[in-house]
Design a protein around this motif. Structure first.
Motif, PDB file in Angstrom:
ATOM      1  N   LEU A 173       4.709  13.574  10.889  1.00  8.73           N
ATOM      2  CA  LEU A 173       3.643  12.583  11.053  1.00  8.73           C
ATOM      3  C   LEU A 173       3.394  12.308  12.537  1.00  8.73           C
ATOM      4  O   LEU A 173       2.244  12.251  12.989  1.00  8.73           O
ATOM      5  N   SER A 174       4.472  12.137  13.288  1.00  8.79           N
ATOM      6  CA  SER A 174       4.325  11.880  14.723  1.00  8.79           C
ATOM      7  C   SER A 174       3.744  13.091  15.442  1.00  8.79           C
ATOM      8  O   SER A 174       2.902  12.950  16.341  1.00  8.79           O
ATOM      9  N   LEU A 175       4.189  14.279  15.059  1.00 11.49           N
ATOM     10  CA  LEU A 175       3.658  15.489  15.686  1.00 11.49           C
ATOM     11  C   LEU A 175       2.173  15.643  15.383  1.00 11.49           C
ATOM     12  O   LEU A 175       1.378  16.026  16.260  1.00 11.49           O
ATOM     13  N   GLU A 176       1.778  15.328  14.166  1.00  6.24           N
ATOM     14  CA  GLU A 176       0.365  15.411  13.788  1.00  6.24           C
ATOM     15  C   GLU A 176      -0.466  14.429  14.614  1.00  6.24           C
ATOM     16  O   GLU A 176      -1.593  14.738  15.025  1.00  6.24           O
ATOM     17  N   GLN A 177       0.092  13.250  14.874  1.00  3.05           N
ATOM     18  CA  GLN A 177      -0.594  12.273  15.720  1.00  3.05           C
ATOM     19  C   GLN A 177      -0.801  12.828  17.128  1.00  3.05           C
ATOM     20  O   GLN A 177      -1.881  12.686  17.713  1.00  3.05           O
ATOM     21  N   LEU A 178       0.234  13.440  17.675  1.00  2.00           N
ATOM     22  CA  LEU A 178       0.134  13.994  19.027  1.00  2.00           C
ATOM     23  C   LEU A 178      -0.942  15.070  19.110  1.00  2.00           C
ATOM     24  O   LEU A 178      -1.750  15.090  20.048  1.00  2.00           O
ATOM     25  N   TRP A 179      -0.954  15.970  18.134  1.00  2.00           N
ATOM     26  CA  TRP A 179      -1.959  17.034  18.156  1.00  2.00           C
ATOM     27  C   TRP A 179      -3.369  16.463  17.987  1.00  2.00           C
ATOM     28  O   TRP A 179      -4.324  16.946  18.612  1.00  2.00           O
ATOM     29  N   ALA A 180      -3.504  15.428  17.148  1.00  2.00           N
ATOM     30  CA  ALA A 180      -4.821  14.817  16.952  1.00  2.00           C
ATOM     31  C   ALA A 180      -5.318  14.181  18.250  1.00  2.00           C
ATOM     32  O   ALA A 180      -6.490  14.333  18.628  1.00  2.00           O
ATOM     33  N   LEU A 181      -4.434  13.473  18.947  1.00  2.00           N
ATOM     34  CA  LEU A 181      -4.810  12.851  20.218  1.00  2.00           C
ATOM     35  C   LEU A 181      -5.145  13.909  21.266  1.00  2.00           C
ATOM     36  O   LEU A 181      -6.082  13.751  22.059  1.00  2.00           O
ATOM     37  N   ALA A 184       3.412   8.019  19.665  1.00  2.00           N
ATOM     38  CA  ALA A 184       3.646   9.189  18.817  1.00  2.00           C
ATOM     39  C   ALA A 184       4.807  10.028  19.345  1.00  2.00           C
ATOM     40  O   ALA A 184       5.637  10.523  18.572  1.00  2.00           O
ATOM     41  N   PHE A 185       4.886  10.178  20.654  1.00  2.00           N
ATOM     42  CA  PHE A 185       5.930  11.007  21.262  1.00  2.00           C
ATOM     43  C   PHE A 185       7.319  10.429  21.014  1.00  2.00           C
ATOM     44  O   PHE A 185       8.236  11.131  20.571  1.00  2.00           O
ATOM     45  N   GLU A 186       7.475   9.141  21.274  1.00  2.00           N
ATOM     46  CA  GLU A 186       8.783   8.524  21.079  1.00  2.00           C
ATOM     47  C   GLU A 186       9.137   8.467  19.596  1.00  2.00           C
ATOM     48  O   GLU A 186      10.309   8.617  19.221  1.00  2.00           O
ATOM     49  N   GLY A 187       8.140   8.276  18.743  1.00  2.00           N
ATOM     50  CA  GLY A 187       8.390   8.314  17.306  1.00  2.00           C
ATOM     51  C   GLY A 187       8.908   9.673  16.870  1.00  2.00           C
ATOM     52  O   GLY A 187       9.823   9.769  16.048  1.00  2.00           O
ATOM     53  N   PHE A 188       8.337  10.724  17.437  1.00  2.00           N
ATOM     54  CA  PHE A 188       8.805  12.068  17.104  1.00  2.00           C
ATOM     55  C   PHE A 188      10.258  12.255  17.517  1.00  2.00           C
ATOM     56  O   PHE A 188      11.067  12.804  16.755  1.00  2.00           O
ATOM     57  N   LEU A 189      10.611  11.815  18.722  1.00  2.00           N
ATOM     58  CA  LEU A 189      11.982  12.000  19.196  1.00  2.00           C
ATOM     59  C   LEU A 189      12.988  11.300  18.289  1.00  2.00           C
ATOM     60  O   LEU A 189      14.041  11.857  17.958  1.00  2.00           O
ATOM     61  N   PHE A 190      12.666  10.090  17.861  1.00  2.00           N
ATOM     62  CA  PHE A 190      13.572   9.356  16.974  1.00  2.00           C
ATOM     63  C   PHE A 190      13.711  10.053  15.622  1.00  2.00           C
ATOM     64  O   PHE A 190      14.824  10.259  15.119  1.00  2.00           O
ATOM     65  N   GLN A 191      12.586  10.410  15.015  1.00  2.00           N
ATOM     66  CA  GLN A 191      12.637  10.979  13.670  1.00  2.00           C
ATOM     67  C   GLN A 191      13.192  12.401  13.671  1.00  2.00           C
ATOM     68  O   GLN A 191      13.905  12.799  12.741  1.00  2.00           O
ATOM     69  N   ALA A 192      12.888  13.175  14.693  1.00  2.00           N
ATOM     70  CA  ALA A 192      13.415  14.535  14.772  1.00  2.00           C
ATOM     71  C   ALA A 192      14.931  14.512  14.955  1.00  2.00           C
ATOM     72  O   ALA A 192      15.655  15.329  14.368  1.00  2.00           O
ATOM     73  N   THR A 193      15.428  13.574  15.763  1.00  2.00           N
ATOM     74  CA  THR A 193      16.876  13.448  15.933  1.00  2.00           C
ATOM     75  C   THR A 193      17.534  13.015  14.634  1.00  2.00           C
ATOM     76  O   THR A 193      18.604  13.515  14.257  1.00  2.00           O
ATOM     77  N   SER A 194      16.894  12.094  13.935  1.00  2.00           N
ATOM     78  CA  SER A 194      17.420  11.647  12.648  1.00  2.00           C
ATOM     79  C   SER A 194      17.440  12.796  11.645  1.00  2.00           C
ATOM     80  O   SER A 194      18.388  12.951  10.863  1.00  2.00           O
ATOM     81  N   PHE A 195      16.398  13.616  11.662  1.00  2.00           N
ATOM     82  CA  PHE A 195      16.362  14.805  10.800  1.00  2.00           C
ATOM     83  C   PHE A 195      17.552  15.710  11.092  1.00  2.00           C
ATOM     84  O   PHE A 195      18.247  16.172  10.174  1.00  2.00           O
TER      85      PHE A 195
END
Length: 269
Positions: free
Chosen positions: A68-76, A108-119
């Protein structure tokens, strides 16, 4: 009320778009796990099988959130690129980012870092559980490798060794400095997450060398001279490889490309 509806529609559109990229590999992982459990029914108790299914769903959930966060980054990023014609018509040589745009990008970027690390954490915990390592509690790089080294079951010990080798060479590879290379994305991901969680937000630089038509510079926030969207995409490529490369090691099944379909591993089951 209208503003809330507008935001809600945007969020739903985001989820729908992100699911298009995430659902197929996750459907395959679920199917591969079930085949493995059926073929090795005597290896796990009913409670252990349920725990494995629970943890794999947690892995999938975190994968969805990161996407979701990555999709936000690409959209922006794509939205900014659409200003190219305005730049060309007005003889501009760069597309700069406003304060509001930077706020949305950082969100979006910081959200990706948190969720990707959690993954990554949940996937390592899942592996420890599947290989019956006996690991309990939170996970770290050191604890993960230590747990894999303790796997004693002869059938699972070989898997543990191969998985350990993969992570050492393709996720946590030893490198000089904190630069992104294809095989150290896990190390860098954890480092970046820690910087925004325990210190301060990552301060972006604007050193992009990405040019669009007419040599217009896309002056987007960068990390290591790579725009945030592309940087996170490299990370997500590593996450996806944990499915395509590690799943065959765990389940003794070949990864099959293309859309998911029922029975696609019947000849191997």
């Amino acid at each position: 009320m209208f503003e809330c509806n507008k935001i809600a529609r945007g969020v739903h559109a985001l989820v729908k778009s992100a699911r298009k990229h995430a659902d197929v590999p996750l459907q395959k992982i679920y199917a591969m796990q079930e085949i493995f459990l059926q073929r090795n029914s005597g290896l796990y108790t009913k409670e252990e099988r349920n725990r494995l299914r629970y943890y794999l769903k947690a892995v999938a959930y975190k994968f969805h959130l990161a996407n979701l966060s990555l999709e936000q980054l690409w959209a922006l990023s794509e939205d900014k690129r659409q200003e190219l014609f305005f730049a060309l018509e007005n003889s501009l040589d760069r597309l700069d980012v406003s304060d509001d745009e930077l706020l949305a990008i950082s969100f979006a970027f910081e959200g990706f870092l948190f969720q990707a690390t959690s993954f990554l954490d949940f996937y390592m915990l899942y592996i420890c559980l599947l290989l019956k390592s006996g690991h309990q509690g939170s996970i770290s790089k050191k604890r993960f490798f230590k747990a894999l080294a303790k796997v004693s079951d002869p059938f699972l010990a070989g898997k543990a060794q191969r998985v350990s080798t993969y992570f050492a060479n393709h996720v946590f590879a030893e490198t000089t400095g904190e630069w992104l290379v294809p095989h150290n994305w896990g190390t860098l991901l954890r480092s970046l997450r820690d910087k925004i969680a325990h210190r301060d937000r990552i301060r972006p630089s604007f050193e992009s060398d990405e040019t669009l038509v007419g040599e217009v510079l896309l002056n987007w926030p960068t990390l290591q001279s790579i725009t945030y969207d592309r940087f996170c995409q490299y990370m997500q490529n590593g996450m996806f490889a944990l499915f395509t490369d590690v799943a065959p090691l765990l389940y003794d099944l070949e990864w099959r490309s293309g859309p998911y379909r029922r029975g696609m591993w019947d000849e191997e089951a």
